[in-house]
Design an enzyme around this catalytic site. Structure first.
Site, PDB file in Angstrom:
ATOM      1  CG  ASP A 173      -2.163   1.056   1.177  1.00 48.73           C
ATOM      2  OD1 ASP A 173      -2.242   1.558  -0.233  1.00 48.73           O
ATOM      3  OD2 ASP A 173      -2.854   1.269   2.116  1.00 48.73           O
ATOM      4  NE  ARG A 177      -3.932   5.539   1.027  1.00 48.69           N
ATOM      5  CZ  ARG A 177      -3.844   4.998  -0.437  1.00 48.69           C
ATOM      6  NH1 ARG A 177      -3.900   6.198  -1.142  1.00 48.69           N
ATOM      7  NH2 ARG A 177      -3.972   3.812  -0.390  1.00 48.69           N
ATOM      8  CG  ASN A 178      -0.317   4.501   3.418  1.00 52.06           C
ATOM      9  OD1 ASN A 178      -1.092   5.276   4.251  1.00 52.06           O
ATOM     10  ND2 ASN A 178      -0.756   3.936   2.545  1.00 52.06           N
ATOM     11  CG  ASP A 191      -0.631   3.044   7.038  1.00 55.25           C
ATOM     12  OD1 ASP A 191      -1.158   1.924   7.599  1.00 55.25           O
ATOM     13  OD2 ASP A 191      -1.485   3.993   6.672  1.00 55.25           O
TER      14      ASP A 191
END
Length: 401
Positions: A173, A177-178, A191
Site C-alpha cells: 500500500d 498518504r502512507n 503505515d
C-alpha cells in the site's frame, strides 16, 4: 518477565540489518511477536499533548516521551491509541503494525520507539513527523519546491523501499498518504498495518482476498493478488506522479473499473505539468506491464542520484498536458473544446475557481487565452501550481480559437 524501557532504547536497533523480515502472523501467539520485536515502554514516561488524527483503531496523538538514563529530557513522539473496549483480535491487529515496524531501522522508514501493552490505553509510540502525510503536505505547498527538492524526497522514499525490499518485505500500500514528512523534508515510509482501512472507500476494490487500493496497485496484484517488490515499484511510480503533480489524485474522478480497464488497454497517467522528461520516463518504467521489466528500488535510487548530480538533464520537460492525445482514451477527446467557462474549468479540474472567473467576467475562450499569472493573482488564484495549470490550458485554447 521483560523489564520495560531498556537503556538506550531510542537509537539502538534490536538486531543487525542482515536479518530478513519475519511475518508476525506466523507466530502461534501474536503477543510473542510483540515481545520479540517491540520494546515495552512504561506509560508513566509518556505525555499526550494533542489529538492530531484518527485511525482505524483509535486516536493518533502528538506527545512527549521521557528518555533514559535520567528521564529528565524528553522527545516529540506520535502516539497511536487503541479504543477502549476493543476486542482481543483488534488488540492483536493493532499491535501487528508495531511487530512489523520494530524490525526496521532505516532513516527513510518510520522508527518505532516502543509499545504500551501492560496498561490502558494500549499504545504504539513512533517518532514524530512534523509535516504529516506527504499527499496533504504537497497540496498545501503546491508549486513551492524546486525539482531537486522533490527529487530528494523521492530519493528518500526509494531508499526506504530498497531497504524494505532487501529485507523481503512487501508493503502492498505504498502511496503518498502512507509516507510521512519531517521538519527537514525527509520522507519516511509508514503505515505497516496489514488490516489497514483505506481512507477513501472509492479507492478500494474488493476482491475475495480483501480490499485493494486500485489507483496505486499493479495490474497483476489486482488480477491475481500477486504482491511482490515489483508491484511495490509500480506503486512507487504512482507516488512519483503524486509528488510531481503536488498531490493530485491519480486518475482523477475515474471509477475503479475505468482505471482497471484503461491500464489493461495500455493507458498510463500523463506527465504532470512541468515534469522533467527523465522523471516521466522513470514513471513509465515503473508501470511496465511485465513486472520483470520494471526497475528495482536500488536502481531507482541510482537513477535519482544521477539526475541530482546532472541537473541539466532535468531541463527537458514533457510538455504533454492532461489532455495530450497520446494518453487520452477515446471518450476523453475534445477535452479542451470551449463551451462555457464553467465547463472548461471542470474539464481541467479547476472548477473550484468558477466564482473567481465569474467575478472577473471571463466568459469567452479568447479572454481566457490572454490570461497572465498577474491576472490570476489579482483574481485571488495564488497557488503557483494552479496558476501554471490554468495558463497552460489557456494557451491550448489559443490554438483552437
Amino acid at each position: 518477565m521483560e523489564t520495560p524501557l531498556v537503556l538506550g532504547f531510542v537509537t539502538t536497533p534490536l538486531f543487525g540489518n542482515s536479518r530478513s523480515y519475519v511475518d508476525p502472523h506466523t507466530y502461534e501467539d501474536p503477543n510473542q511477536a510483540i515481545r520479540e520485536f517491540a520494546r515495552e515502554i512504561d506509560a508513566n514516561y509518556i505525555t499526550i499533548e494533542a489529538i492530531i488524527g484518527g485511525g482505524e483503531f483509535g486516536d493518533v496523538c502528538r506527545g512527549r516521551l521521557k528518555i533514559p538514563p535520567n528521564f529528565v529530557q524528553d522527545i516529540d513522539v506520535a502516539i497511536k491509541t487503541l479504543k477502549p473496549g476493543s476486542s482481543e483480535k483488534a488488540r492483536c491487529d493493532f499491535l501487528t503494525e508495531a511487530s512489523i515496524m520494530g524490525q526496521f531501522d532505516h532513516p527513510n522508514v518510520i522508527y518505532l520507539q516502543g509499545v504500551v501493552t501492560r496498561s490502558n490505553p494500549v499504545m504504539i509510540i513512533t517518532e514524530y513527523m512534523e509535516n504529516g502525510s506527504l499527499d496533504t503536505f504537497l497540496r498545501v505547498n503546491d508549486g513551492k519546491f524546486q525539482t531537486l527538492q522533490l527529487i530528494a524526497m523521492l530519493r528518500g522514499i526509494a531508499s526506504g523501499m530498497s531497504y524494505l525490499s532487501d529485507m523481503n518485505y512487501v508493503h502492498r500500500d505504498l502511496a503518498a498518504r502512507n509516507v510521512l514528512v519531517n521538519s527537514q523534508l525527509i520522507c519516511k515510509i509508514a503505515d505497516f498495518g496489514l488490516s489497514r482501512e483505506i481512507e477513501n472507500a472509492s479507492d478500494a476494490y474488493t476482491t475475495r482476498g480483501g480490499k485493494i487500493p486500485v489507483r496505486w496497485t499493479a495490474p497483476e496484484a489486482i488480477a491475481f493478488r500477486k504482491f511482490t517488490s515489483a508491484s511495490d515499484v509500480w506503486s512507487y511510480g504512482v507516488v512519483l506522479w503524486e509528488v510531481m503533480s503536488y498531490g493530485e489524485r491519480p486518475y482523477w474522478n475515474w471509477s475503479n473499473q475505468d482505471v482497471i480497464k484503461s491500464i489493461e488497454k495500455g493507458y498510463r497517467l500523463p506527465a504532470p505539468m512541468d515534469c522533467p522528461e527523465a522523471l516521466y520516463q522513470l514513471m513509465l518504467d515503473c508501470w511496465q506491464k511485465q513486472r520483470t521489466h520494471r526497475p528495482t528500488f536500488s536502481s531507482i535510487v541510482s537513477t535519482l542520484d544521477n539526475l541530482a548530480r546532472q541537473p541539466q538533464a532535468l531541463l527537458t520537460t514533457r510538455n504533454s498536458p492532461e489532455n495530450d492525445g497520446s494518453h487520452i482514451l477515446e471518450g476523453q477527446r475534445g477535452h479542451n473544446i470551449f463551451i462555457s467557462t464553467d465547463l472548461w474549468l471542470e474539464n481541467i479540474k479547476m472548477s473550484r475557481y468558477s466564482q473567481h472567473f465569474k467575478e472577473a467576467n471571463l466568459v469567452t475562450a479568447q479572454q481566457i487565452s490572454r490570461l497572465t499569472a498577474q491576472h490570476l493573482s489579482d483574481m485571488g488564484i495564488t497557488l503557483v501550481g494552479h496558476q501554471k495549470k490554468i495558463l497552460h490550458q489557456a494557451r491550448q485554447l489559443d490554438t483552437i480559437i
